[in-house]
Design a protein around this motif. Structure first.
Motif, PDB file in Angstrom:
ATOM      1  N   LYS A 120       2.941  -8.046   8.127  1.00 11.92           N
ATOM      2  CA  LYS A 120       2.103  -8.255   9.309  1.00 11.92           C
ATOM      3  C   LYS A 120       0.628  -8.355   8.902  1.00 11.92           C
ATOM      4  O   LYS A 120      -0.107  -9.219   9.388  1.00 11.92           O
ATOM      5  N   GLN A 121       0.187  -7.508   8.002  1.00  8.42           N
ATOM      6  CA  GLN A 121      -1.201  -7.533   7.543  1.00  8.42           C
ATOM      7  C   GLN A 121      -1.491  -8.812   6.758  1.00  8.42           C
ATOM      8  O   GLN A 121      -2.567  -9.399   6.886  1.00  8.42           O
ATOM      9  N   LYS A 122      -0.528  -9.254   5.946  1.00 12.65           N
ATOM     10  CA  LYS A 122      -0.706 -10.501   5.195  1.00 12.65           C
ATOM     11  C   LYS A 122      -0.831 -11.688   6.145  1.00 12.65           C
ATOM     12  O   LYS A 122      -1.679 -12.565   5.958  1.00 12.65           O
ATOM     13  N   MET A 129       0.053  -4.135   1.153  1.00 12.20           N
ATOM     14  CA  MET A 129      -0.079  -4.799   2.438  1.00 12.20           C
ATOM     15  C   MET A 129       1.305  -5.122   2.995  1.00 12.20           C
ATOM     16  O   MET A 129       2.158  -5.622   2.283  1.00 12.20           O
ATOM     17  N   THR A 130       1.425  -4.901   4.264  1.00 10.32           N
ATOM     18  CA  THR A 130       2.684  -5.247   4.912  1.00 10.32           C
ATOM     19  C   THR A 130       2.687  -6.724   5.253  1.00 10.32           C
ATOM     20  O   THR A 130       1.656  -7.404   5.182  1.00 10.32           O
TER      21      THR A 130
END
Length: 149
Positions: A4-6, A1-2
Motif C-alpha cells: 500500500k505504501q509503495k 514498505m508495504t
C-alpha cells in the motif's frame, strides 16, 4: 514498505511529475504570448519598454519612410491614435499606406517608438487582419470591405 505504501509512493511521484510538466508548459506559453493592442489602447494604457506585443491597425498615409539599408519607418493608426514604428528587414510585397498591418515587437527605452521585428500585411485587397477589423468595427471607424473611414 508495504504494498500500500509503495503504491501511494508511485502515485504521489506520478502526480508530482505531472504537476511539474504542467507548470513547465504554462511557463513556456507565458514566455511566448504577445498581447494584441491597437494604437488607441496604447494611448490609454501604455506598455512598458521591452514588453513584447502585437500592434495592429492601418499604415498611416504619408508615413512610410525608407531609411538607410533595409530600415523602414512608418506609423500605425486606428483612426484615433497613431504609433510610430521602425522595422529592419524586407517588408511584405503587399505592405503599403492605408492598408491593414499587424506588427510584433517591443517599445524602445523611450517608450514611444515601437521596434517591430515582424510585419504582417494583408494578403488581398479585401482582407484586413481579424483583430484589426473587429476593433475598428467596435470603435465605429469601420467602413467595410477592408477600408477604414
Amino acid at each position: 514498505m508495504t504494498r500500500k505504501q509503495k503504491r501511494l509512493a508511485v502515485i504521489a511521484g506520478g502526480v508530482g511529475f505531472i504537476m511539474v510538466a504542467v507548470l513547465l508548459v504554462l511557463f513556456a506559453f507565458g514566455q511566448s504570448i504577445a498581447y494584441f493592442y491597437m494604437p488607441s489602447d496604447l494611448a490609454k494604457t501604455p506598455v512598458g519598454p521591452g514588453t513584447r506585443i502585437r500592434l495592429g491597425g492601418l499604415v498611416a498615409e504619408g508615413s512610410v519612410k525608407r531609411d538607410t539599408g533595409s530600415t523602414v519607418s512608418f506609423a500605425v493608426t486606428d483612426g484615433t491614435a497613431t504609433v510610430p514604428v521602425t522595422y529592419t528587414g524586407i517588408l511584405p510585397d503587399l505592405f503599403r499606406e492605408g492598408q491593414g498591418v499587424v506588427t510584433e515587437g517591443v517599445f524602445g527605452a523611450g517608450g514611444t517608438l515601437f521596434d517591430a521585428d515582424t510585419v504582417l500585411a494583408k494578403h488581398d485587397e479585401n482582407y484586413m487582419p481579424k483583430e484589426v477589423a473587429d476593433r475598428m468595427k467596435k470603435d465605429g471607424v469601420w467602413k467595410g470591405e477592408g477600408e477604414a473611414k
